[in-house]
Design an enzyme around this catalytic site. Sequence first.
Site, mmCIF file in Angstrom:
data_model
loop_
_atom_site.group_PDB
_atom_site.id
_atom_site.type_symbol
_atom_site.label_atom_id
_atom_site.label_comp_id
_atom_site.label_asym_id
_atom_site.label_seq_id
_atom_site.Cartn_x
_atom_site.Cartn_y
_atom_site.Cartn_z
ATOM 1 N N CYS A 1 -40.144 4.236 46.684
ATOM 2 C CA CYS A 1 -39.322 4.619 45.271
ATOM 3 C C CYS A 1 -38.637 6.486 45.742
ATOM 4 C CB CYS A 1 -40.047 3.902 44.226
ATOM 5 S SG CYS A 1 -38.709 4.906 43.051
ATOM 6 N N HIS B 1 -36.337 -4.079 41.917
ATOM 7 C CA HIS B 1 -37.089 -3.050 41.958
ATOM 8 C C HIS B 1 -36.443 -2.068 41.149
ATOM 9 C CE1 HIS B 1 -38.941 0.686 44.155
ATOM 10 N NE2 HIS B 1 -38.542 0.538 43.611
ATOM 11 N N GLU B 2 -34.980 -2.459 41.483
ATOM 12 C CA GLU B 2 -34.050 -1.548 40.717
ATOM 13 C C GLU B 2 -34.220 -2.251 39.285
ATOM 14 O OE1 GLU B 2 -32.883 1.842 41.912
ATOM 15 O OE2 GLU B 2 -34.334 0.886 44.289
ATOM 16 N N HIS C 1 -36.555 -0.468 36.731
ATOM 17 C CA HIS C 1 -36.515 0.722 36.963
ATOM 18 C C HIS C 1 -35.521 1.382 35.349
ATOM 19 C CE1 HIS C 1 -37.837 3.214 39.777
ATOM 20 N NE2 HIS C 1 -36.955 3.170 40.269
#
Length: 196
Positions: free
Chosen positions: A105, A147-148, A151
Amino acid sequence: MILPIVAYGDPVLRKAGKNIDKDYPELTTLISNMWETMYNANGVGLAAPQIGLPIRLFLVDTTPFSEDEDLNEEEQKALNGFKKVFINAKITDETGKEWPFNEGCLSIPDVREDVVRKETVHITYQDENFKEHLETYEGLLARVIQHEYDHIEGVLFTDKLSSLKKRLLKGRLANISKGKIRVDYRMKFPNIKKGR
């Protein structure tokens, strides 16, 4: 304009992002700056919280992964040129078998660990023109999106590690938040001592 990427330890990375609408101030400029920031840091994805904005916006360009020789031709084709903006995204389902993949990341430089995720993701989102989409992605594409997406939910990939791995990484993560790390892109560290 290249923006500083917020480092591990900043509270903004722990906030669930707020939905935005087409009147969000200077959205086109923001998206353009995010692309520039991501490419400058050699990333394949970047979410708004990583540049200090707690909003539901992230972007993905998986083209660099398409050159991976371990992938079959079909996977390489899917990744090559996949470039999208996701606004107000909502994962509706994650299906398929779980599989590990080594993730990193931009907000947590020099830390890479195997993370287990499901292989297929179903997601609704709006693009930069606020057109609605409902799409399904698999494999590496799904993983980058997951993954994004994490966030904008205030979740980091390190949260998905075992408690032993988290304990082993504790010192390294503390050093990142204090700026005790070398990176070749702009970063903003939450716990940097003034006067250094």
